[in-house]
Design a protein around this motif. Structure first.
Motif, mmCIF file in Angstrom:
data_model
loop_
_atom_site.group_PDB
_atom_site.id
_atom_site.type_symbol
_atom_site.label_atom_id
_atom_site.label_comp_id
_atom_site.label_asym_id
_atom_site.label_seq_id
_atom_site.Cartn_x
_atom_site.Cartn_y
_atom_site.Cartn_z
ATOM 1 N N THR A 58 0.961 -1.128 -0.025
ATOM 2 C CA THR A 58 0.097 -0.144 -0.078
ATOM 3 C C THR A 58 1.040 1.220 -0.044
ATOM 4 N N THR A 108 -3.137 0.737 -3.803
ATOM 5 C CA THR A 108 -2.260 -0.919 -3.394
ATOM 6 C C THR A 108 -1.742 -1.379 -4.623
ATOM 7 N N THR A 118 -4.218 7.232 -1.606
ATOM 8 C CA THR A 118 -3.935 5.923 -1.347
ATOM 9 C C THR A 118 -4.132 4.985 -2.352
#
Lengths: 504, 361
Positions: free
Chosen positions: B42, B64, B62
């Motif tokens: 992440t 991943t 954010t």
């Protein structure tokens, strides 16, 4: 055109030309006066230009004495007029060209019927008619020190110089420049101090000038320059007496020109343009400090807006984290890239300055303030420029005005623009490139054959005493050796260093 | 003339090659977090937006990805402006991520000319994303909360100096191991907990902020840090401790052969002021501080011995003892040294000079 042709023709013809033809030609002007009368059995004629002679001199010194005294001396000849007329240096000549030139300069020509072709020339020129009597050296102002500046009359200027340089070695060499204006140009130097080679160069260059009207010394400045393609002034031009005297005493040569309140001084080095006479009137610590401030101002003025452009366009990594917020925020509404933003504001400031210089003084001040504040505030409000840039550009403009010589401050404002373009093209590398280019250019410049970057290139460490720092007078007895003066000391260096704290 | 034109033309053509990044047309990220959760990496980027004023709340992105290198391109796909890492001030590793090794990140940072070597690195107790989220939420005006915490503690408190440059130096040096600041999440706050220790590039444990003071003075000359010491058992609770403030401390190492094994003598001289002390110590006439001084020295030596044993047990060398030994050994062999390392007799000798007591400079 016609006038020009006239001079050309005159050169080709043999100099001797009947004097009557000259008078014929001059009669075309309505201000040319020809008086003929008989006194004491002599028939005499007087010729002069009404607009050039001083009527008081004409009446009291010339007419009065001619009319009263000639009857007492019935055998008087033109050559003897000096005995009668109280005018200095009466010249008798048969040379038509000379008579013509003198009459055009404000001389009165007197001729007797019995001596045809000859004329006595008496100076009655109204030297100061229409010229300023004094000049407060407004353009090179200093708070301390004398305020008297040079005026348009070269005679007055020479007087002002000779009053301070009281030595028989002070030489004024006069010459005439300009095919139409016949301007009186005077080279001033101290014999035995100034390098004869410099004097020789100056004389030669002045003699070689072909020009019609010399309006101002600034024109001579350009015609004398070693390199006409540089934006940098190669000679100092000053209206301050102290600066001119200091230069003459240091071994430089000053050139005066009739009709110009400026003296041109050469050979000059780049650093001469950043010294102000005030440096010498303040204590040396303060003088040095203000001189350093001036150098900083020049560097800031040239580099501030280019660095802004470079950092904001290419080097965001360099911005300190505390400045990041203010800079991005103030730029967030600006629709242009940083270059256009900077150019827009720089040109605005240049416009304000140019308008201020062309307008009458009182209007100019108002315009400067109103324009500066209103336009500055409005452009920021309209989102055309950022507040931070406004500060940077205004400070840079302010810093460029600290340069004491007007020509140099113009140059500094000019070279900022290439720097901005280089910064916009290649960022920091571009600025370095431009600085290098500037240094190369400066290194190649010469002033009357002397390197422009003296004493830095070529390096003359001993003469640093009066460049970045203004040393105390106990240290500055030696003349700058790079001028190659004939005499090494201005005053006795040992006497200057002595402390007289006991035998006071 | 023609040459001049050619020059200008060439310069103009060349200027097209420079890639310009006007400051308001890029997304500057100031903090970055890396985590490893459920087999995926992440990445968390914290970036400021200054549209409303020079100070604003930081925002977060954010994403991943199964690999590390893919994180920034994936972040870009969520951002309106190109992401630029030139203003990075802090990179935070989640503990799980740090356990698996941080080389992939630091190796890339080492070669990245946009990032300064002053960049701070740190380890979060759990997830770096959670920690950054808290700082982004709670700090309104200060977008650089964590970097400021680290800098402040390095400058005036117990944290030894760390940054990317020092991390890389200690990482690449055969005679030392890197360490980083260690953060913990305490409710809605972030707290600097101590120093995270690495073996090569892998997180192996941490020491408390109190012990990090010992690390700081053992690492080299220092002029700050505070240490609380127990000096007696008289009086009530809290009446038996003094607060020692380091004014100037300097360690000196001596490498000796002691029979079959090597010994390292560590001399530490601390010029300290005792800032706070119980009232019973304040008796004019009796020199109670002599006694206190002895107790302080003993306790410091005891704690240092404990710290050294901990390092030896973990087979890590954050103090750079290997580097020191190399400097006094001809043909130093790192493998042989670190085989012997757990058995080296490390003997701290502490001298405390109490320069003055009480509050006051």
């Amino acid at each position: 055109m016609g006038l020009f042709m006239f001079w050309k023709k005159k050169k080709k013809r043999p100099p001797q030309r009947p004097i009557s033809q000259l008078w014929e030609k001059l009669r075309q002007s309505s201000d040319f006066v020809e008086l003929s009368f008989i006194v004491g059995g002599k028939e005499l004629s007087i010729y002069y230009f009404d607009s050039l002679v001083d009527p008081q001199v004409l009446q009291e010194q010339i007419l009065c004495h001619l009319q009263n005294d000639i009857p007492k001396h019935p055998t008087v000849r033109l050559e003897d007029l000096q005995q009668i007329v109280p005018i200095q240096r009466i010249e008798v000549s048969e040379d038509t060209a000379l008579i013509e030139e003198k009459v055009l300069k404000g001389f009165v020509a007197v001729s007797f019927r019995e001596q045809p072709g000859k004329a006595a020339l008496m100076s009655a020129a109204a030297e100061n008619l229409g010229l300023r009597e004094n000049n407060d050296s407004e353009n090179e102002f200093s708070v301390v020190g004398p305020k008297v500046g040079f005026v348009e009359n070269v005679g007055v200027n020479l007087h002002l110089i000779r009053r301070q340089v009281v030595t028989p070695n002070l030489v004024f060499r006069e010459m005439s420049v300009g095919s139409v204006s016949k301007t009186k140009v005077v080279i001033a130097y101290i014999d035995g101090v100034a390098n004869p080679e410099v004097v020789q160069t100056v004389t030669q260059r002045l003699e070689a000038i072909h020009f019609d009207v010399v309006f101002d010394n600034a024109i001579l400045d350009q015609l004398l320059a070693d390199n006409s393609r540089t934006p940098f002034p190669l000679f100092i031009s000053t209206e301050r007496i102290d600066r001119a005297v200091y230069a003459i005493v240091s071994g430089q040569v000053a050139i005066f020109c009739d009709g110009s309140p400026y003296a041109v001084i050469g050979p000059a080095a780049l650093f001469d343009f950043f010294t102000s006479p005030e440096d010498y009137y303040l204590p040396w610590v303060l003088g040095t400090f203000f001189r350093l401030i001036r150098f900083f101002g020049v560097a800031f003025s040239v580099l501030a807006s280019p660095i802004y452009v470079a950092v904001l366009t290419y080097h965001y990594e360099m911005i300190p984290e505390d400045l990041l917020g203010p800079i991005i925020y103030s730029r967030s509404n600006v629709p242009f890239p940083p270059v256009l933003e900077v150019l827009f504001l720089e040109i605005t400031i240049e416009l304000l300055r140019e308008a201020g210089a062309r307008l009458p003084t009182k209007v100019a001040q108002t315009l400067g303030i109103v324009g500066g504040i209103v336009i500055g505030q409005a452009t920021v409000d309209a989102g055309l420029t950022s507040t931070i840039l406004l500060i940077v550009v205004a400070l840079a403009a302010l810093a460029s005005f600290t340069t004491p010589i007007f020509k140099m401050s113009n140059t500094i404002r000019f070279i900022r623009f290439p720097f901005i373009l280089f910064a916009a093209g290649w960022g920091g590398i571009g600025i370095i490139f431009a600085v290098c280019g500037l240094l190369i250019h400066l290194g190649r410049l010469q002033s009357f054959g002397y390197p422009y970057l003296l004493p830095f290139y070529p390096l003359r460490v001993r003469n640093f005493r009066d460049t970045f720092i203004r040393s105390p007078y106990s240290e500055t007895a030696e003349r700058p050796m790079f001028l190659r003066p004939r005499s090494r000391f201005r005053y006795d260096p040992n006497e200057a260093k002595q402390k007289r704290d006991i035998d006071e | 003339m023609r040459r001049g034109l050619a020059w200008i033309g060439a310069l103009l053509l060349l200027s097209g090659c420079a890639s310009s990044r006007p400051i308001d047309e890029i997304q500057i990220i100031q903090q970055m977090g890396y985590d490893f959760e459920n087999g995926r990496y992440t990445g968390t980027a914290v970036y400021p937006t200054f549209k409303q004023g020079p100070m604003t709340k930081p925002n977060m992105l954010t994403t991943t990805s199964p690999t590390i290198y893919d994180l920034i391109p994936r972040l870009s796909s969520k951002s309106a402006l190109p992401i630029e890492e030139g203003q990075l001030r802090l990179i935070l590793f989640g503990q799980e991520f740090a356990r698996r090794g941080v080389t992939q990140i630091t190796h890339s940072l080492a070669r990245n000319n946009k990032v300064g070597s002053h960049l701070l690195l740190g380890v979060a107790e759990e997830s770096a994303r959670e920690l950054l989220k808290i700082t982004a939420k709670t700090t309104l005006s200060d977008t650089l909360y964590l970097p400021n915490v680290v800098e402040q503690n390095e400058q005036s408190m117990n944290l030894p100096k760390t940054n990317l440059h020092l991390f890389l130096y200690r990482y690449f040096s055969p005679g030392s191991d890197p360490f980083l600041p260690y953060f913990e999440k305490k409710g809605d706050f972030v707290k600097l907990e101590g120093v995270a220790l690495f073996r090569d590039d892998k997180y192996v444990g941490h020491v408390s902020l109190r012990d990090s003071f010992l690390m700081k003075i053992l690492l080299g000359e220092t002029k700050n840090g505070v240490y609380q010491l127990k000096v007696g058992n008289r009086g009530k609770q809290g009446e038996d401790r003094v607060m020692l403030q380091n004014l100037w401390a300097k360690p000196k190492y001596e490498w000796k052969r002691d029979g079959s094994r090597h010994a390292l003598d560590v001399f530490v001289h601390i010029h300290a002021s005792v800032r706070d002390y119980p009232s019973w110590l304040d008796h004019p006439g009796d020199d109670l501080f002599d006694d206190v001084k002895k107790k302080m020295e003993n306790e410091l030596e005891h704690n240092m011995r404990r710290l050294f044993r901990y390092f030896q047990k973990k087979r890590i060398d954050p103090l750079g003892i290997g580097d020191f030994v190399r400097s006094v050994t001809r043909h130093w062999d790192p493998d042989a040294f670190y085989r012997e390392y757990p058995d080296i007799d490390i003997r701290p000798h502490v001298t405390v000079d109490i320069v003055h007591t009480g509050i006051g400079e």
